[in-house]
Design a protein around this motif. Structure first.
Motif, mmCIF file in Angstrom:
data_model
loop_
_atom_site.group_PDB
_atom_site.id
_atom_site.type_symbol
_atom_site.label_atom_id
_atom_site.label_comp_id
_atom_site.label_asym_id
_atom_site.label_seq_id
_atom_site.Cartn_x
_atom_site.Cartn_y
_atom_site.Cartn_z
ATOM 1 N N LEU A 109 -10.704 38.705 3.371
ATOM 2 C CA LEU A 109 -9.272 38.987 3.307
ATOM 3 C C LEU A 109 -8.934 39.882 2.120
ATOM 4 O O LEU A 109 -8.096 40.782 2.223
ATOM 5 C CB LEU A 109 -8.488 37.677 3.209
ATOM 6 C CG LEU A 109 -8.339 36.868 4.501
ATOM 7 C CD1 LEU A 109 -7.651 35.545 4.220
ATOM 8 C CD2 LEU A 109 -7.565 37.653 5.549
ATOM 9 N N ASP A 118 -11.326 34.960 11.207
ATOM 10 C CA ASP A 118 -11.007 33.839 12.097
ATOM 11 C C ASP A 118 -11.209 32.549 11.313
ATOM 12 O O ASP A 118 -12.322 32.243 10.882
ATOM 13 C CB ASP A 118 -11.898 33.850 13.343
ATOM 14 C CG ASP A 118 -11.602 35.039 14.251
ATOM 15 O OD1 ASP A 118 -10.407 35.352 14.422
ATOM 16 O OD2 ASP A 118 -12.559 35.644 14.761
ATOM 17 N N ARG A 139 4.137 41.094 3.768
ATOM 18 C CA ARG A 139 3.223 40.426 4.689
ATOM 19 C C ARG A 139 2.522 39.308 3.929
ATOM 20 O O ARG A 139 1.771 39.551 2.981
ATOM 21 C CB ARG A 139 2.214 41.413 5.251
ATOM 22 C CG ARG A 139 2.819 42.462 6.175
ATOM 23 C CD ARG A 139 1.766 43.428 6.665
ATOM 24 N NE ARG A 139 1.111 44.105 5.562
ATOM 25 C CZ ARG A 139 0.024 44.864 5.663
ATOM 26 N NH1 ARG A 139 -0.541 45.032 6.831
ATOM 27 N NH2 ARG A 139 -0.498 45.455 4.618
ATOM 28 N N GLU A 170 -10.163 42.824 5.524
ATOM 29 C CA GLU A 170 -10.752 42.526 6.820
ATOM 30 C C GLU A 170 -10.063 41.325 7.448
ATOM 31 O O GLU A 170 -9.737 40.352 6.767
ATOM 32 C CB GLU A 170 -12.252 42.228 6.682
ATOM 33 C CG GLU A 170 -13.067 43.373 6.082
ATOM 34 C CD GLU A 170 -14.529 42.996 5.945
ATOM 35 O OE1 GLU A 170 -15.027 42.201 6.777
ATOM 36 O OE2 GLU A 170 -15.177 43.469 4.997
ATOM 37 N N ALA A 171 -9.845 41.392 8.752
ATOM 38 C CA ALA A 171 -9.293 40.254 9.478
ATOM 39 C C ALA A 171 -10.360 39.168 9.616
ATOM 40 O O ALA A 171 -11.559 39.465 9.709
ATOM 41 C CB ALA A 171 -8.796 40.691 10.848
ATOM 42 N N ARG A 227 -6.557 33.570 14.047
ATOM 43 C CA ARG A 227 -6.794 34.936 13.586
ATOM 44 C C ARG A 227 -5.851 35.248 12.438
ATOM 45 O O ARG A 227 -4.633 35.113 12.556
ATOM 46 C CB ARG A 227 -6.572 35.927 14.719
ATOM 47 C CG ARG A 227 -6.966 37.357 14.393
ATOM 48 C CD ARG A 227 -8.469 37.488 14.297
ATOM 49 N NE ARG A 227 -8.887 38.883 14.223
ATOM 50 C CZ ARG A 227 -10.157 39.260 14.126
ATOM 51 N NH1 ARG A 227 -11.119 38.354 14.116
ATOM 52 N NH2 ARG A 227 -10.475 40.530 14.054
ATOM 53 N N VAL A 228 -6.404 35.670 11.321
ATOM 54 C CA VAL A 228 -5.609 35.996 10.138
ATOM 55 C C VAL A 228 -5.886 37.442 9.754
ATOM 56 O O VAL A 228 -7.038 37.834 9.533
ATOM 57 C CB VAL A 228 -5.948 35.058 8.955
ATOM 58 C CG1 VAL A 228 -5.174 35.466 7.710
ATOM 59 C CG2 VAL A 228 -5.628 33.616 9.321
ATOM 60 N N ASN A 229 -4.838 38.237 9.693
ATOM 61 C CA ASN A 229 -4.961 39.654 9.342
ATOM 62 C C ASN A 229 -4.747 39.864 7.847
ATOM 63 O O ASN A 229 -4.116 39.042 7.176
ATOM 64 C CB ASN A 229 -3.937 40.468 10.130
ATOM 65 C CG ASN A 229 -4.228 40.465 11.615
ATOM 66 O OD1 ASN A 229 -5.374 40.628 12.028
ATOM 67 N ND2 ASN A 229 -3.202 40.253 12.422
ATOM 68 N N PRO A 230 -5.248 40.965 7.300
ATOM 69 C CA PRO A 230 -5.026 41.271 5.878
ATOM 70 C C PRO A 230 -3.539 41.341 5.569
ATOM 71 O O PRO A 230 -2.737 41.797 6.394
ATOM 72 C CB PRO A 230 -5.704 42.633 5.700
ATOM 73 C CG PRO A 230 -6.672 42.739 6.821
ATOM 74 C CD PRO A 230 -6.069 41.987 7.976
ATOM 75 N N SER A 231 -3.151 40.905 4.387
ATOM 76 C CA SER A 231 -1.737 40.829 4.021
ATOM 77 C C SER A 231 -1.542 41.245 2.569
ATOM 78 O O SER A 231 -2.502 41.376 1.803
ATOM 79 C CB SER A 231 -1.206 39.407 4.240
ATOM 80 O OG SER A 231 -1.340 39.020 5.587
#
Length: 434
Positions: free
Chosen positions: A119, A126, A75, A123-124, A143-147
């Protein structure tokens, strides 16, 4: 089985050249593996943060895209420094042609730090989208999710020491100034409809001085310098290999050398997506689960011992191949293991399959099924004697095994279908079973 801390240091030298790829010395960093626990905090894995800097139109975006493409089984999220430009005031808008967008003060570094901190802590966030026509952040947020991997790209991402401190790897894309100018002219005249005279005026007034004063000096902080940007495929390949190695430090394979993980592909990820989707029908769930199980069975059989064998082909030539391992049997852990039996029978004609039923006492005294518990996975050596499941709070409730199981290679079947994962252990029993 105790987990040993893993310390992996990247060998460095003053300067190493290889096919146009040179490293000004990786900073030696320690990466330790935490003792496995059940708390969510301890289970969290820090993402691998890569900083990519370089002059405007140096090819940073191309390098990032190539890294993301090759890390398809991880991810990966891209964060652009351009998203954090300061909004121009009304006064600044009236003389926007005199505003220096390549100066460190043009960016809201504090907001960038807040986003990166979230991140890194899982945590997600914006991320704003900067509009280069109004020179302000518009209302649309990304929106950016943890990767697993975070790539931070921008001309000045190495300028602030607080931002540099967040990075596990720093890459500087080094491209000739004439090439960068030619790309900038082509981009600004084609995509932005600007006059070539205005582009050259901005370049000589702001872009080139800012590069010499602020961007080029940060090159010394880079772990890796990539000449020619995205055209340097050798450098990209080496970087991706290093990232995979760093990410692999947290893999169970590094702790348990006899554990094998099937490499992820888009097909496998697609099937995982389907069986994890709450809207997937029962028929599709069964179909794609069976496909995944078949892959696991085939992969597991590949780790059995083989003997070389020569055969005569229909054309009369000699073909040297291998002979399948003989004397196999499967042992299914009731009830989940039975879902793997059809795949095993399809791969191994006439294979014998035994059954065992076990349970363990949970911490609260309640009985939990073996497939819901991972405790006995930590002591796989106890499986050599199948009737010894009573150890470590596990109790054998039922067993029906082939009489000659001690002379066979045993394939223990116990999938965890709820998470889309399947476990398939290949064991050789060296002792008799009572």
């Amino acid at each position: 089985m105790d987990t040993k801390s893993a310390v992996e240091l990247m060998e460095s030298s003053a300067e190493v050249h290889f096919s146009g790829f040179h490293m000004d010395g990786f900073e030696q960093r320690k990466a330790s593996i935490e003792q496995p626990t059940t708390s969510e905090t301890d289970m969290y894995k820090q993402p691998f943060v890569i900083g990519v800097a370089g002059g405007a139109a140096s090819g940073k975006t191309t390098v990032c895209d190539m890294i993301i493409q090759q890390l398809h089984d991880q991810r990966v999220v891209l964060v652009n420094q351009d998203s954090f430009y300061n909004n121009l005031t009304e006064e600044e808008l009236t003389r926007v042609q005199d505003y220096n967008f390549d100066h460190p003060d043009a960016f809201d570094t504090e907001q960038l730090l807040r986003v990166m901190d979230k991140l890194k802590h899982g945590e997600a966030v914006d991320i704003p989208k900067y509009d280069f026509k109004s020179y302000k952040s518009d209302d649309m947020l990304r929106r950016v999710n943890p990767s697993d991997v975070i790539i931070l790209e921008g001309i000045l991402v190495f300028h602030d020491p607080r931002v540099r401190e967040l990075m596990n790897m720093k890459i500087f894309v080094d491209t000739d100034a004439d090439v960068r100018l030619a790309r900038r002219i082509r981009r600004d005249t084609t995509e932005k409809g600007r006059d070539i005279g205005a582009v050259l005026d901005q370049y000589s007034k702001f872009v080139k001085p800012a590069f010499d004063d602020f961007i080029l000096p940060t090159k010394k902080y880079a772990d890796i310098i990539i000449p020619r940007g995205g055209d340097n495929h050798v450098a990209i390949d080496l970087i991706v290999q290093h990232i995979r190695t760093k990410l692999g430090q947290h893999d169970l394979c590094k702790i348990y050398p006899n554990l094998y993980v099937i490499q992820s592909t888009f097909q496998i990820r697609g099937m995982h997506t389907l069986i994890r989707d709450a809207k997937t029908t029962k028929h599709d769930f069964v179909f794609y689960s069976d496909r995944l199980i078949r892959l696991v069975v085939e992969h597991g059989l590949g780790h059995l011992p083989f003997t070389e064998k020569q055969v005569i082909t229909p054309t009369g030539s000699v073909y040297t191949g291998v002979d399948f391992c003989k004397r196999l049997c499967g042992v299914s852990v009731i009830r989940s293991g039975e879902s793997m039996e059809n795949a095993l029978r399809a791969c191994c004609k006439g294979i014998k399959i035994g059954k065992i039923l076990i349970h363990r006492e949970g911490d609260n005294g309640q009985q939990v099924s073996s497939s819901a518990s991972m405790v006995w996975y930590k002591s796989l050596f106890h499986l050599v004697i199948l009737t010894s499941y009573a150890l470590i709070n596990d109790q054998l409730i039922y067993e029906k095994l082939p009489n000659d199981i001690s002379d066979r290679h045993v394939l223990l079947l116990d999938p965890i279908l709820g998470t889309g994962l399947s476990f398939f252990f290949v064991l050789k029993l060296q002792v008799c079973v009572a």
